[in-house]
Design a protein around this motif. Structure first.
Motif, PDB file in Angstrom:
ATOM      1  N   LEU A  74       5.189  86.158  32.508  1.00  0.00           N
ATOM      2  CA  LEU A  74       3.518  86.121  32.663  1.00  0.00           C
ATOM      3  C   LEU A  74       2.884  87.134  33.325  1.00  0.00           C
ATOM      4  O   LEU A  74       1.786  87.540  33.134  1.00  0.00           O
ATOM      5  N   LEU A 125      12.973  79.677  34.114  1.00  0.00           N
ATOM      6  CA  LEU A 125      11.669  79.324  34.493  1.00  0.00           C
ATOM      7  C   LEU A 125      11.246  80.698  35.278  1.00  0.00           C
ATOM      8  O   LEU A 125      10.217  81.374  35.228  1.00  0.00           O
ATOM      9  N   ALA A 169       6.940  78.798  23.811  1.00  0.00           N
ATOM     10  CA  ALA A 169       6.393  78.887  25.372  1.00  0.00           C
ATOM     11  C   ALA A 169       5.676  77.400  25.519  1.00  0.00           C
ATOM     12  O   ALA A 169       6.207  77.108  26.443  1.00  0.00           O
ATOM     13  N   VAL A 170       5.143  76.650  24.502  1.00  0.00           N
ATOM     14  CA  VAL A 170       4.792  75.557  24.859  1.00  0.00           C
ATOM     15  C   VAL A 170       5.940  74.582  25.052  1.00  0.00           C
ATOM     16  O   VAL A 170       5.967  73.593  26.039  1.00  0.00           O
ATOM     17  N   LEU A 217      10.239  83.394  32.801  1.00  0.00           N
ATOM     18  CA  LEU A 217       8.943  82.942  32.325  1.00  0.00           C
ATOM     19  C   LEU A 217       7.681  83.459  33.214  1.00  0.00           C
ATOM     20  O   LEU A 217       6.723  83.913  33.090  1.00  0.00           O
ATOM     21  N   ILE A 263       7.684  75.056  28.467  1.00  0.00           N
ATOM     22  CA  ILE A 263       6.577  74.695  29.616  1.00  0.00           C
ATOM     23  C   ILE A 263       6.515  73.092  29.761  1.00  0.00           C
ATOM     24  O   ILE A 263       6.554  72.595  30.616  1.00  0.00           O
ATOM     25  N   ALA A 292       9.958  72.242  31.180  1.00  0.00           N
ATOM     26  CA  ALA A 292       9.823  72.196  32.611  1.00  0.00           C
ATOM     27  C   ALA A 292       8.906  71.054  33.168  1.00  0.00           C
ATOM     28  O   ALA A 292       9.715  70.678  34.312  1.00  0.00           O
ATOM     29  N   ILE A 293       8.010  70.928  32.764  1.00  0.00           N
ATOM     30  CA  ILE A 293       7.064  69.792  33.398  1.00  0.00           C
ATOM     31  C   ILE A 293       7.928  68.368  33.527  1.00  0.00           C
ATOM     32  O   ILE A 293       7.964  67.834  34.631  1.00  0.00           O
TER      33      ILE A 293
END
Length: 212
Positions: free
Chosen positions: A179, A172, A23-24, A175, A27, A30-31
């Protein structure tokens, strides 16, 4: 009437480590991916590329170990699709979840994921992740295409980039949906706590359900 529940150990330590590490990394990628495409300036273009590439390599290593773990421990069985209960699960997400209907599926040591989750996770593992892998590595090793004989196939860097971005957006979307769905338990944090501690409280009668 209070529902009788019992606590079961659902998620093993490596499963939790893999889940949160993945997950980390996703993300973070993605950033940095959005920054590489010029959406904003956070780390700086070149630093964003470095973070993106290093995160990708770490994620690939993690995925390789995870595939090995699933195969050697038999955990892959939790991702085998089943038609049993699929219609009820779809109807629950479409209507029942908004009317307070009881959840048609409760996790057990023999079946951790509901029928719809099995399909979604399987598609993630056999379609989206390999697509991210292949397109990302092709993009990274563009200078080696000639030696690999890929130039003769008519493959272009633009095509690879489009596939990589498309796969990234699919991941994405997965994800975002994930969530949202983890908040739909008996409490908002029920599923999150289970993935942190490994333990989950489930109705006694459902925990004794037959293997799917």
């Amino acid at each position: 009437m209070t529902e009788i529940t019992e606590r079961i150990y659902l998620f093993k330590w490596f499963e939790r480590f893999w889940h949160w590490s993945q997950a980390v990394l996703i993300i973070l990628m993605a950033i940095t991916g959005f920054e590489i495409h010029g959406s904003y300036n956070l780390f700086g273009f070149h630093t964003a590329i470095d973070i993106h590439v290093y995160s990708a390599w770490i994620l690939i290593v993690l995925w390789v170990f995870t595939i090995f773990w699933h195969l050697t421990t038999g955990e892959y069985k939790h991702y085998i699709p089943t038609w049993k209960g699929l219609t009820q699960q779809i109807l629950y997400y479409m209507q029942g979840i908004f009317t307070g209907a009881p959840h048609p599926f409760h996790a057990s040591a023999k079946a951790k994921h509901n029928p719809l989750q099995r399909i979604a996770y399987l598609l993630l593992k056999v379609m989206m992740i390999p697509l991210i892998w292949a397109s990302g590595l092709l993009y990274l090793f563009y200078n080696d295409w000639a030696a690999w004989g890929l130039v003769e196939l008519g493959l272009t860097l633009e095509q690879v980039a489009v596939v990589h971005v498309l796969a990234a957006f699919l991941l994405l979307l997965f994800l975002i949906a994930h969530l949202y769905l983890i908040t739909t338990g008996a409490t908002v944090l029920q599923f999150t706590k289970a993935m942190i501690t490994g333990w989950e409280d489930v109705p006694v009668e459902h925990n004794k359900q037959p293997k799917l």
